[in-house]
Write an enzyme that holds these catalytic residues in place. Structure first.
Site, PDB file in Angstrom:
ATOM      1  N   GLN A 217      -3.327  13.050   4.633  1.00 39.22           N
ATOM      2  CA  GLN A 217      -2.036  13.397   5.255  1.00 39.22           C
ATOM      3  C   GLN A 217      -0.836  12.756   4.544  1.00 39.22           C
ATOM      4  O   GLN A 217       0.265  13.268   4.647  1.00 39.22           O
ATOM      5  CB  GLN A 217      -2.029  12.976   6.727  1.00 39.22           C
TER       6      GLN A 217
ATOM      7  N   GLU B 259      -1.040  10.086   1.270  1.00 38.02           N
ATOM      8  CA  GLU B 259      -1.049   9.730  -0.161  1.00 38.02           C
ATOM      9  C   GLU B 259      -1.003  10.947  -1.088  1.00 38.02           C
ATOM     10  O   GLU B 259      -0.208  10.993  -2.021  1.00 38.02           O
ATOM     11  CB  GLU B 259      -2.301   8.908  -0.484  1.00 38.02           C
TER      12      GLU B 259
ATOM     13  N   ASP C  99       3.724  -5.418  -4.162  1.00 40.16           N
ATOM     14  CA  ASP C  99       4.184  -4.427  -3.164  1.00 40.16           C
ATOM     15  C   ASP C  99       5.593  -4.728  -2.651  1.00 40.16           C
ATOM     16  O   ASP C  99       5.914  -4.409  -1.493  1.00 40.16           O
ATOM     17  CB  ASP C  99       3.195  -4.350  -1.977  1.00 40.16           C
TER      18      ASP C  99
ATOM     19  N   LEU D 259      -0.549  -6.234 -13.026  1.00 49.68           N
ATOM     20  CA  LEU D 259       0.104  -5.828 -14.277  1.00 49.68           C
ATOM     21  C   LEU D 259       0.743  -7.020 -14.972  1.00 49.68           C
ATOM     22  O   LEU D 259       1.345  -7.874 -14.310  1.00 49.68           O
ATOM     23  CB  LEU D 259       1.214  -4.821 -13.989  1.00 49.68           C
TER      24      LEU D 259
ATOM     25  N   GLY E 142     -10.227   8.091  -8.095  1.00 51.94           N
ATOM     26  CA  GLY E 142      -9.180   8.945  -8.655  1.00 51.94           C
ATOM     27  C   GLY E 142      -8.830  10.168  -7.827  1.00 51.94           C
ATOM     28  O   GLY E 142      -8.432  11.194  -8.381  1.00 51.94           O
TER      29      GLY E 142
ATOM     30  N   HIS F 207       0.676   2.853  -2.083  1.00 55.46           N
ATOM     31  CA  HIS F 207       0.015   1.829  -1.266  1.00 55.46           C
ATOM     32  C   HIS F 207      -0.358   2.454   0.083  1.00 55.46           C
ATOM     33  O   HIS F 207       0.475   3.123   0.700  1.00 55.46           O
ATOM     34  CB  HIS F 207       0.932   0.620  -1.066  1.00 55.46           C
TER      35      HIS F 207
ATOM     36  N   ARG G 291      -6.797 -13.922 -20.404  1.00 52.65           N
ATOM     37  CA  ARG G 291      -5.921 -12.957 -19.734  1.00 52.65           C
ATOM     38  C   ARG G 291      -4.715 -12.628 -20.617  1.00 52.65           C
ATOM     39  O   ARG G 291      -4.248 -11.490 -20.659  1.00 52.65           O
ATOM     40  CB  ARG G 291      -5.471 -13.561 -18.398  1.00 52.65           C
TER      41      ARG G 291
ATOM     42  N   ASN H  61       3.940   2.947  -7.574  1.00 49.05           N
ATOM     43  CA  ASN H  61       2.620   2.627  -7.024  1.00 49.05           C
ATOM     44  C   ASN H  61       2.462   3.324  -5.683  1.00 49.05           C
ATOM     45  O   ASN H  61       3.436   3.459  -4.941  1.00 49.05           O
ATOM     46  CB  ASN H  61       2.522   1.101  -6.821  1.00 49.05           C
TER      47      ASN H  61
HETATM   48  C1  GAR Z   1      -5.861   4.658  -2.566  1.00 42.37           C
HETATM   49  O1  GAR Z   1      -6.049   4.662  -1.188  1.00 42.37           O
HETATM   50  C2  GAR Z   1      -4.626   3.843  -2.925  1.00 42.37           C
HETATM   51  O2  GAR Z   1      -3.598   3.965  -1.988  1.00 42.37           O
HETATM   52  C3  GAR Z   1      -5.202   2.446  -2.931  1.00 42.37           C
HETATM   53  O3  GAR Z   1      -6.457   2.596  -3.574  1.00 42.37           O
HETATM   54  C4  GAR Z   1      -6.985   3.894  -3.279  1.00 42.37           C
HETATM   55  C5  GAR Z   1      -7.419   4.571  -4.558  1.00 42.37           C
HETATM   56  O4  GAR Z   1      -8.115   5.751  -4.294  1.00 42.37           O
HETATM   57  N1  GAR Z   1      -4.349   1.526  -3.595  1.00 42.37           N
HETATM   58  C6  GAR Z   1      -4.140   0.283  -3.178  1.00 42.37           C
HETATM   59  O5  GAR Z   1      -4.711  -0.207  -2.213  1.00 42.37           O
HETATM   60  C7  GAR Z   1      -3.118  -0.517  -3.988  1.00 42.37           C
HETATM   61  N2  GAR Z   1      -2.747  -1.708  -3.319  1.00 42.37           N
HETATM   62  P1  GAR Z   1      -8.321   6.881  -5.407  1.00 42.37           P
HETATM   63  O6  GAR Z   1      -8.929   6.202  -6.648  1.00 42.37           O
HETATM   64  O7  GAR Z   1      -9.278   7.846  -4.791  1.00 42.37           O
HETATM   65  O8  GAR Z   1      -6.998   7.509  -5.710  1.00 42.37           O
END
Ligand code: GAR
Length: 208
Positions: A179, A181, A151, A94, A12, A110, A66, A108
Site C-alpha cells: 500500500q 512503499e 533516517d 553509507l 528487491g 523506510h 571499512r 531512501n
Molecule cells: C523494505 O521494506 C524497505 O523499506 C526496508 O527494507 C525492505 C527491503 O525490501 N528498508 C529499511 O528498513 C531501511 N531502514 P525489498 O528488498 O523487497 O525491497
C-alpha cells in the site's frame, strides 16, 4: 534523462516496483542504469540482470578495513555517474564521503512514518515488530533524502497504512510494502526526474 542507480541488499521488491513503473510509463525521464548490492546472493541482483541492467556486487567483507571498502565503494559509484541514488532496502551504512558528494541526490525508503520507529537498529521486519509491540493503529512508509544521520534527512513523501487486528510483523510488512512503499518510491523518482522537487532549509518541497 535522469540516470538512477539503485542500492539493494535483499529481495528487491522495491527495485521491482521501480523497474515496473519505468516500463509502464509511471516514471518518466528516468532510467535505472545499474543496481549495486553488498550481498552477492541478493535476489535483487537477479531481477536487475533479467531486465538487462548492470548488476554489481561490492561487499565490505572483500576488504581489509571499512575505510578501504568506503574508498572502493565511492570510486565504483562515481564511475557509474548517477544523477540519483535510490536506497531500496540497502542495509549498509553509507560512507560519509559519498553522502556529502551526493547531497540531496540520495533517497531512501523506510518502512514507517518517520520519526516513529526509525534510526539505528530499525530496519526490515524489526520496524514492524516495534510498531506492533507499541500498539500503534496506523503505520506506513517514508521516502526521505539521505543526510549524515540515520533516517534524519528531509522527508519527501509519506503514506499511512492501517494496522489490523491479528497482524503479525510479516503481514504488516507486506501491507506496508503493497500500500505504501511500492507506490511512494516510484512516485518519488518520477517527481525528481521531472524537476518537481527542491530541498531548502532541510525541507523537501514539491512543486504543483
Ligand atoms: C523494505 O521494506 C524497505 O523499506 C526496508 O527494507 C525492505 C527491503 O525490501 N528498508 C529499511 O528498513 C531501511 N531502514 P525489498 O528488498 O523487497 O525491497
Amino acid at each position: 534523462m535522469l540516470k538512477v542507480v539503485v542500492f539493494v541488499s535483499g529481495g528487491g521488491t522495491n527495485l521491482k516496483a521501480i523497474l515496473d513503473a519505468v516500463e509502464e510509463g509511471r516514471i518518466t525521464n528516468a532510467c535505472v542504469s545499474a543496481v549495486i548490492s553488498n550481498n552477492k546472493n541478493a535476489y535483487a541482483l537477479e531481477r536487475a540482470k533479467k531486465h538487462g541492467i548492470d548488476a554489481i556486487c561490492i561487499s565490505p567483507k572483500e576488504f581489509e578495513s571499512r575505510e578501504e571498502f568506503n574508498r572502493a565503494f565511492l570510486v565504483r559509484v562515481k564511475e557509474l555517474a548517477p544523477d540519483l541514488i535510490v536506497l531500496a532496502g540497502f542495509l549498509v551504512v553509507l560512507p560519509e564521503t559519498l553522502i556529502r558528494e551526493y547531497q540531496n541526490r540520495i533517497i531512501n525508503i523506510h518502512p514507517s512514518l518517520i520519526p516513529s520507529f526509525c534510526g539505528k537498529g530499525y530496519y526490515g521486519l524489526k520496524v514492524h515488530e516495534a510498531a506492533l509491540s507499541r500498539g500503534v493503529k496506523v503505520t506506513g512508509a517514508t521516502v526521505h533524502f539521505v543526510d549524515e544521520g540515520t533516517d534524519t534527512g528531509p522527508i519527501l513523501l509519506q503514506k499511512a497504512v492501517k494496522v489490523e487486528d491479528g497482524d503479525t510483523p510479516e503481514l504488516l510488512q507486506r501491507r506496508v510494502m503493497e500500500q505504501a512503499e511500492w507506490v511512494l518510491l516510484p512516485q518519488a523518482i518520477d517527481l525528481i526526474a521531472n524537476g518537481k522537487v527542491s530541498v531548502a532549509d532541510g525541507h523537501a518541497v514539491i512543486a504543483e
